[in-house]
Design a protein around this motif. Structure first.
Motif, mmCIF file in Angstrom:
data_model
loop_
_atom_site.group_PDB
_atom_site.id
_atom_site.type_symbol
_atom_site.label_atom_id
_atom_site.label_comp_id
_atom_site.label_asym_id
_atom_site.label_seq_id
_atom_site.Cartn_x
_atom_site.Cartn_y
_atom_site.Cartn_z
ATOM 1 N N ILE A 3 -0.886 11.601 5.741
ATOM 2 C CA ILE A 3 -0.202 10.641 4.881
ATOM 3 C C ILE A 3 -1.078 9.777 4.034
ATOM 4 O O ILE A 3 -1.974 9.342 4.570
ATOM 5 C CB ILE A 3 0.945 9.823 5.742
ATOM 6 C CG1 ILE A 3 2.089 10.685 6.362
ATOM 7 C CG2 ILE A 3 1.655 8.707 4.752
ATOM 8 C CD1 ILE A 3 2.869 11.323 5.498
ATOM 9 N N GLY A 4 -0.566 9.354 2.968
ATOM 10 C CA GLY A 4 -1.447 8.599 1.881
ATOM 11 C C GLY A 4 -0.448 7.551 1.735
ATOM 12 O O GLY A 4 0.761 7.581 1.421
ATOM 13 N N ILE A 5 -1.118 6.235 1.385
ATOM 14 C CA ILE A 5 -0.533 5.025 1.070
ATOM 15 C C ILE A 5 -1.227 4.251 0.190
ATOM 16 O O ILE A 5 -2.418 3.934 0.442
ATOM 17 C CB ILE A 5 -0.214 4.134 2.432
ATOM 18 C CG1 ILE A 5 0.569 5.029 3.529
ATOM 19 C CG2 ILE A 5 0.526 2.833 1.949
ATOM 20 C CD1 ILE A 5 0.990 4.327 4.840
ATOM 21 N N SER A 6 -0.799 3.941 -0.957
ATOM 22 C CA SER A 6 -1.252 3.198 -2.087
ATOM 23 C C SER A 6 -0.675 1.799 -2.209
ATOM 24 O O SER A 6 0.434 1.914 -2.401
ATOM 25 C CB SER A 6 -1.309 3.753 -3.041
ATOM 26 O OG SER A 6 -2.545 3.036 -4.190
ATOM 27 N N GLY A 7 -1.340 0.738 -1.781
ATOM 28 C CA GLY A 7 -0.863 -0.571 -1.547
ATOM 29 C C GLY A 7 -0.440 -0.858 -0.357
ATOM 30 O O GLY A 7 0.347 -0.350 0.516
ATOM 31 N N GLY A 12 3.447 -1.337 2.856
ATOM 32 C CA GLY A 12 2.452 -0.182 3.012
ATOM 33 C C GLY A 12 1.644 -0.243 4.467
ATOM 34 O O GLY A 12 1.417 0.778 4.804
ATOM 35 N N GLY A 13 1.435 -1.533 4.669
ATOM 36 C CA GLY A 13 0.818 -1.609 6.048
ATOM 37 C C GLY A 13 1.645 -1.369 7.140
ATOM 38 O O GLY A 13 1.128 -0.620 8.054
ATOM 39 N N SER A 58 0.577 15.589 2.962
ATOM 40 C CA SER A 58 1.947 15.947 2.691
ATOM 41 C C SER A 58 2.572 14.958 2.006
ATOM 42 O O SER A 58 3.732 15.259 1.251
ATOM 43 C CB SER A 58 2.436 15.918 4.171
ATOM 44 O OG SER A 58 1.653 17.020 5.001
ATOM 45 N N GLY A 59 2.383 13.548 2.201
ATOM 46 C CA GLY A 59 3.189 12.674 1.322
ATOM 47 C C GLY A 59 2.223 11.583 1.060
ATOM 48 O O GLY A 59 1.391 11.109 1.815
ATOM 49 N N ILE A 60 2.477 10.691 -0.254
ATOM 50 C CA ILE A 60 1.963 9.596 -0.615
ATOM 51 C C ILE A 60 2.844 8.548 -0.969
ATOM 52 O O ILE A 60 3.728 8.963 -1.676
ATOM 53 C CB ILE A 60 1.017 10.024 -1.895
ATOM 54 C CG1 ILE A 60 -0.229 10.747 -1.406
ATOM 55 C CG2 ILE A 60 0.439 8.636 -2.317
ATOM 56 C CD1 ILE A 60 -1.155 11.126 -2.628
ATOM 57 N N PHE A 61 2.666 7.386 -0.283
ATOM 58 C CA PHE A 61 3.666 6.511 -0.619
ATOM 59 C C PHE A 61 2.974 5.287 -1.465
ATOM 60 O O PHE A 61 1.784 4.975 -1.074
ATOM 61 C CB PHE A 61 4.263 5.765 0.837
ATOM 62 C CG PHE A 61 5.265 6.787 1.504
ATOM 63 C CD1 PHE A 61 6.454 6.435 1.373
ATOM 64 C CD2 PHE A 61 4.794 7.810 2.309
ATOM 65 C CE1 PHE A 61 7.141 7.278 2.162
ATOM 66 C CE2 PHE A 61 5.479 8.496 3.040
ATOM 67 C CZ PHE A 61 6.919 8.345 2.994
ATOM 68 N N LEU A 62 3.679 4.905 -2.597
ATOM 69 C CA LEU A 62 3.350 3.816 -3.253
ATOM 70 C C LEU A 62 3.948 2.698 -3.192
ATOM 71 O O LEU A 62 5.244 2.624 -3.586
ATOM 72 C CB LEU A 62 3.501 4.306 -4.922
ATOM 73 C CG LEU A 62 3.105 5.838 -5.120
ATOM 74 C CD1 LEU A 62 3.141 6.103 -6.814
ATOM 75 C CD2 LEU A 62 1.315 5.866 -4.908
ATOM 76 N N ALA A 63 3.195 1.603 -2.510
ATOM 77 C CA ALA A 63 3.907 0.422 -2.128
ATOM 78 C C ALA A 63 3.267 -0.643 -2.887
ATOM 79 O O ALA A 63 2.422 -1.653 -2.421
ATOM 80 C CB ALA A 63 3.607 0.094 -0.681
ATOM 81 N N ILE A 125 -0.557 -7.377 4.295
ATOM 82 C CA ILE A 125 -0.941 -6.615 5.789
ATOM 83 C C ILE A 125 -0.800 -7.506 6.951
ATOM 84 O O ILE A 125 -0.601 -6.685 7.920
ATOM 85 C CB ILE A 125 -2.318 -5.924 5.430
ATOM 86 C CG1 ILE A 125 -2.380 -4.642 6.333
ATOM 87 C CG2 ILE A 125 -3.392 -7.103 5.698
ATOM 88 C CD1 ILE A 125 -3.808 -3.715 6.028
ATOM 89 N N GLU A 126 -1.131 -8.718 7.115
ATOM 90 C CA GLU A 126 -1.173 -9.567 8.230
ATOM 91 C C GLU A 126 0.333 -9.468 8.906
ATOM 92 O O GLU A 126 0.365 -9.806 10.271
ATOM 93 C CB GLU A 126 -1.644 -10.755 8.014
ATOM 94 C CG GLU A 126 -3.267 -10.892 7.618
ATOM 95 C CD GLU A 126 -3.181 -10.837 6.013
ATOM 96 O OE1 GLU A 126 -4.281 -10.996 5.412
ATOM 97 O OE2 GLU A 126 -2.184 -10.633 5.274
ATOM 98 N N SER A 127 1.389 -9.229 7.885
ATOM 99 C CA SER A 127 2.540 -9.515 8.456
ATOM 100 C C SER A 127 3.235 -8.112 8.787
ATOM 101 O O SER A 127 4.274 -8.038 9.271
ATOM 102 C CB SER A 127 3.582 -10.096 7.333
ATOM 103 O OG SER A 127 3.255 -11.602 7.059
#
Length: 280
Positions: A3-7, A12-13, A58-63, A125-127
């Motif tokens: 899985i990819g995550i941008s943001g 995102g975190g 398989s999937g990329i999430f844009l957050a 990301i700390e939260s």
């Protein structure tokens, strides 16, 4: 699954933690170097998401904020293969989906507009939390003439992250609803806490209703400014309706109209009861 995550902020975190907890390999990217360093050090992600490995996902999430998502899509859509499902996680849908669906007609981009119905009072990301989406709903805006395979793939990926239900609606319907249930619901507490009484000494003994009502007044001002302005046509309609309703309460108070005020309260109570029945 990869899985990819941008943001890599709160959403995102939290997605990264949820997918890693489920055993997926997670590649992530954030424009803030400190966030990227923290994501790698704390184990949110396995490595950096980049052009060279995007099509392994398989999937990329844009957050990210709306304008950043649109820029990401324009930049990367020509490089993506159709086996990689791209899903955005933004709180508004029309601007993003319009551009994404246009790009789908010109490239191999496979896209679904999305909005995870979960969050926290704090951000960054700390939260982030790995259980943030457990049982949560996910609003999905599907492209025209989508097939069952696309919806099945979306459901499988979301279930891995813990989501309990996928709700389908159009971008227009989503933005109309969210103007009331999210954006106006943040504007009102933001206005209420600006009363001088909100920080008066006696306010330390207020009851739970005031605390509950004003909880979301503490927000990321930059993010909410962009969301509200992008959806301002729907938000203005809801704001006008709310102000007209407030005027009725004000007129009843000025006139000392007990029956009028009681009728207003009763109508609100009845509407809330209907809401409770709908929501279960």
């Amino acid at each position: 699954m990869k899985i990819g995550i941008s943001g890599l902020g709160l959403i995102g975190g939290s997605l990264a933690l949820a997918f890693r907890k489920a055993g997926a390999t997670v590649l992530g990217f954030d424009a803030n170097p400190d966030t990227m360093a923290l994501a790698l050090e704390d184990g949110h992600i396995d490595g950096e998401l980049c052009e060279e490995n995007m099509n392994e996902c398989s999937g990329i999430f844009l957050a990210m904020p709306p304008e950043h998502i649109v820029s990401w899509l324009r930049r990367n859509a020509p490089k993506l293969q159709s086996n990689t499902l791209v899903v955005d996680c933004c709180g508004i849908k029309r601007t993003i989906c319009e551009e994404a669906f246009r790009l789908m007609a010109e490239t191999n981009l496979c896209f679904v507009g999305g909005h995870p119905m979960a969050g926290r009072q704090t951000w960054g990301i700390e939260s982030s939390r790995g259980d943030l989406f457990e049982g949560a709903s996910f609003v999905a805006v599907m492209p025209q003439n989508y097939d069952d395979f696309l919806l099945t793939k979306l459901n499988i990926i979301l279930r891995i992250a813990g989501f309990g239900r996928v709700a389908l609606m159009s971008a227009e319907e989503h933005d109309r609803i969210i103007a009331l249930t999210s954006q106006l619901s943040h504007i009102i507490p933001s206005a209420i806490v600006k009363s001088e009484q909100a920080t008066a000494e006696g306010c330390s003994v207020v009851g739970g209703s005031f605390r509950d009502m004003t909880r979301v007044a503490f927000l990321n001002a930059t993010t909410w400014t962009e969301l509200c302005l992008t959806n301002r046509d729907n938000l203005i309609l809801e704001l006008d309706r709310f102000m007209a309703e407030m005027d009725q309460y004000r007129k009843s108070l000025i006139a000392g109209d007990a029956k009028g005020l009681q009728d207003l309260f009763s109508a609100g109570s009845t509407r809330k009861e209907t809401m409770n029945q709908m929501l279960g």
